[in-house]
Write an enzyme that holds these catalytic residues in place. Sequence first.
Site, PDB file in Angstrom:
ATOM      1  N   HIS A   1       0.815  -1.213   0.000  1.00 43.59           N
ATOM      2  CA  HIS A   1       0.000   0.000   0.000  1.00 43.59           C
ATOM      3  C   HIS A   1       0.849   1.264   0.000  1.00 43.59           C
ATOM      4  O   HIS A   1       1.997   1.257   0.456  1.00 43.59           O
ATOM      5  CB  HIS A   1      -0.882   0.030   1.261  1.00 43.59           C
ATOM      6  CG  HIS A   1      -1.779  -1.153   1.366  1.00 43.59           C
ATOM      7  ND1 HIS A   1      -2.300  -1.577   2.562  1.00 43.59           N
ATOM      8  CD2 HIS A   1      -2.267  -2.019   0.452  1.00 43.59           C
ATOM      9  CE1 HIS A   1      -3.057  -2.655   2.380  1.00 43.59           C
ATOM     10  NE2 HIS A   1      -3.062  -2.940   1.094  1.00 43.59           N
TER      11      HIS A   1
ATOM     12  N   LYS B   1       6.565   5.920   7.671  1.00 47.37           N
ATOM     13  CA  LYS B   1       6.104   5.039   8.760  1.00 47.37           C
ATOM     14  C   LYS B   1       7.290   4.494   9.548  1.00 47.37           C
ATOM     15  O   LYS B   1       8.328   4.180   8.976  1.00 47.37           O
ATOM     16  CB  LYS B   1       5.317   3.853   8.173  1.00 47.37           C
ATOM     17  CG  LYS B   1       4.053   4.262   7.468  1.00 47.37           C
ATOM     18  CD  LYS B   1       3.515   3.171   6.589  1.00 47.37           C
ATOM     19  CE  LYS B   1       2.399   3.726   5.707  1.00 47.37           C
ATOM     20  NZ  LYS B   1       2.100   2.848   4.573  1.00 47.37           N
TER      21      LYS B   1
ATOM     22  N   TYR C   1       2.576   0.859  14.332  1.00 45.02           N
ATOM     23  CA  TYR C   1       3.416   1.789  13.578  1.00 45.02           C
ATOM     24  C   TYR C   1       2.928   3.230  13.678  1.00 45.02           C
ATOM     25  O   TYR C   1       1.757   3.495  13.916  1.00 45.02           O
ATOM     26  CB  TYR C   1       3.525   1.374  12.111  1.00 45.02           C
ATOM     27  CG  TYR C   1       2.237   1.168  11.358  1.00 45.02           C
ATOM     28  CD1 TYR C   1       1.410   0.079  11.627  1.00 45.02           C
ATOM     29  CD2 TYR C   1       1.853   2.028  10.339  1.00 45.02           C
ATOM     30  CE1 TYR C   1       0.240  -0.129  10.916  1.00 45.02           C
ATOM     31  CE2 TYR C   1       0.691   1.826   9.618  1.00 45.02           C
ATOM     32  CZ  TYR C   1      -0.112   0.739   9.911  1.00 45.02           C
ATOM     33  OH  TYR C   1      -1.271   0.527   9.192  1.00 45.02           O
TER      34      TYR C   1
ATOM     35  N   ASP D   1      -7.042  -5.958  -1.340  1.00 49.31           N
ATOM     36  CA  ASP D   1      -5.676  -6.317  -1.767  1.00 49.31           C
ATOM     37  C   ASP D   1      -5.674  -7.341  -2.897  1.00 49.31           C
ATOM     38  O   ASP D   1      -4.758  -7.381  -3.710  1.00 49.31           O
ATOM     39  CB  ASP D   1      -4.856  -6.818  -0.574  1.00 49.31           C
ATOM     40  CG  ASP D   1      -4.507  -5.681   0.375  1.00 49.31           C
ATOM     41  OD1 ASP D   1      -3.921  -5.959   1.444  1.00 49.31           O
ATOM     42  OD2 ASP D   1      -4.829  -4.513   0.052  1.00 49.31           O
TER      43      ASP D   1
HETATM   44  C1  LIG Z   1      -4.769   2.306   7.358  1.00 44.83           C
HETATM   45  C2  LIG Z   1      -6.023   2.741   8.033  1.00 44.83           C
HETATM   46  C3  LIG Z   1      -7.201   2.021   7.927  1.00 44.83           C
HETATM   47  N1  LIG Z   1      -8.322   2.455   8.573  1.00 44.83           N
HETATM   48  C4  LIG Z   1      -9.539   1.625   8.458  1.00 44.83           C
HETATM   49  C5  LIG Z   1     -10.013   1.390   7.045  1.00 44.83           C
HETATM   50  C6  LIG Z   1     -10.613   0.011   7.096  1.00 44.83           C
HETATM   51  O1  LIG Z   1     -11.972   0.069   7.493  1.00 44.83           O
HETATM   52  C7  LIG Z   1      -9.813  -0.709   8.188  1.00 44.83           C
HETATM   53  C8  LIG Z   1      -8.741  -1.629   7.636  1.00 44.83           C
HETATM   54  O2  LIG Z   1      -7.987  -0.859   6.708  1.00 44.83           O
HETATM   55  P1  LIG Z   1      -7.010  -1.570   5.699  1.00 44.83           P
HETATM   56  O3  LIG Z   1      -7.656  -2.824   5.159  1.00 44.83           O
HETATM   57  O4  LIG Z   1      -6.511  -0.541   4.719  1.00 44.83           O
HETATM   58  O5  LIG Z   1      -5.830  -2.024   6.680  1.00 44.83           O
HETATM   59  P2  LIG Z   1      -4.428  -2.654   6.234  1.00 44.83           P
HETATM   60  O6  LIG Z   1      -4.622  -3.666   5.139  1.00 44.83           O
HETATM   61  O7  LIG Z   1      -3.762  -3.086   7.488  1.00 44.83           O
HETATM   62  O8  LIG Z   1      -3.652  -1.428   5.588  1.00 44.83           O
HETATM   63  C9  LIG Z   1      -2.456  -0.918   6.143  1.00 44.83           C
HETATM   64  O9  LIG Z   1      -1.466  -1.873   5.910  1.00 44.83           O
HETATM   65  C10 LIG Z   1      -0.318  -1.497   5.200  1.00 44.83           C
HETATM   66  C11 LIG Z   1       0.760  -2.500   5.461  1.00 44.83           C
HETATM   67  C12 LIG Z   1       0.144  -0.122   5.468  1.00 44.83           C
HETATM   68  O10 LIG Z   1       1.334   0.189   5.478  1.00 44.83           O
HETATM   69  C13 LIG Z   1      -0.875   0.923   5.612  1.00 44.83           C
HETATM   70  O11 LIG Z   1      -0.701   1.622   6.835  1.00 44.83           O
HETATM   71  C14 LIG Z   1      -2.257   0.448   5.540  1.00 44.83           C
HETATM   72  O12 LIG Z   1      -2.587   0.435   4.165  1.00 44.83           O
HETATM   73  O13 LIG Z   1      -9.207   0.339   8.967  1.00 44.83           O
HETATM   74  C15 LIG Z   1      -8.358   3.605   9.339  1.00 44.83           C
HETATM   75  O14 LIG Z   1      -9.409   3.978   9.911  1.00 44.83           O
HETATM   76  N2  LIG Z   1      -7.207   4.334   9.450  1.00 44.83           N
HETATM   77  C16 LIG Z   1      -6.025   3.950   8.835  1.00 44.83           C
HETATM   78  O15 LIG Z   1      -4.995   4.655   8.982  1.00 44.83           O
END
Ligand SMILES: Cc1cn([C@H]2C[C@H](O)[C@@H](COP(=O)(O)OP(=O)(O)O[C@H]3O[C@H](C)C(=O)[C@H](O)[C@H]3O)O2)c(=O)[nH]c1=O
Length: 181
Positions: free
Chosen positions: A62, A72, A132, A170
């Site tokens: 991402h 980060k 992080y 993803d």
């Molecule tokens: C990143 C983020 C997500 N969210 C909410 C949005 C979704 O409803 C839920 C899960 O989000 P997401 O599927 O994007 O989470 P990850 O797959 O862990 O994404 C992260 O994982 C990779 C490794 C990264 O480096 C980024 O920080 C980020 O993209 O949390 C928020 O409310 N705030 C946030 O800062």
Amino acid sequence: MIVKETKLKGCFVIEPTIFDDGRGSFFESFNKQRFNEKTGLDVDFVQDNQSFSQRGVLRGLHIQKNEFSQAKLVRVIKGKVLDVAVDVRENSSTYGQHFSIELSGENNKQLFVPRGFLHGFSVLENDTIFSYKCDNYYNKASEDGVIYNDKDLRIDWLLDKKEIVLSEKDIKLKTFKEFTK
Ligand SMILES: Cc1cn([C@H]2C[C@H](O)[C@@H](COP(=O)(O)OP(=O)(O)O[C@H]3O[C@H](C)C(=O)[C@H](O)[C@H]3O)O2)c(=O)[nH]c1=O
């Protein structure tokens, strides 16, 4: 605190000093003054995130683009991940190259991922807590990414293909060629 710059300029591995005693251990997980001194940077983190995953989960790759890009500082509180940072900074001499490192609750290592990098990690142990700091706020509309098994990036996530668990988002990520268009 040992800080080593990786082959990707501005991307650092940080090993905090651990104080062990009869009760257990202690370490400073972040110290702004020391971080800035050792890296030569002046980063102002504004948001802390935490995710919990079982072995096989893969989050990424991402990035938030343009004025929403995020640097980060990532670490594992409990469990183990393979953390991967891919340099996609414009005109970078290491554009498209990646650095990967095992971060765990055992080794307490941290990785500083500068702005302009794709970031992701594969989870190698159950009940892994990933924590992080970000230097810019979450901005969903600016999110972009690349599929984990991109043929050009050739990242070894240390997981068997059949055990990998991806989010709906993803699974649909673009290839690196499409990302760089
Ligand atoms: C990143 C983020 C997500 N969210 C909410 C949005 C979704 O409803 C839920 C899960 O989000 P997401 O599927 O994007 O989470 P990850 O797959 O862990 O994404 C992260 O994982 C990779 C490794 C990264 O480096 C980024 O920080 C980020 O993209 O949390 C928020 O409310 N705030 C946030 O800062």
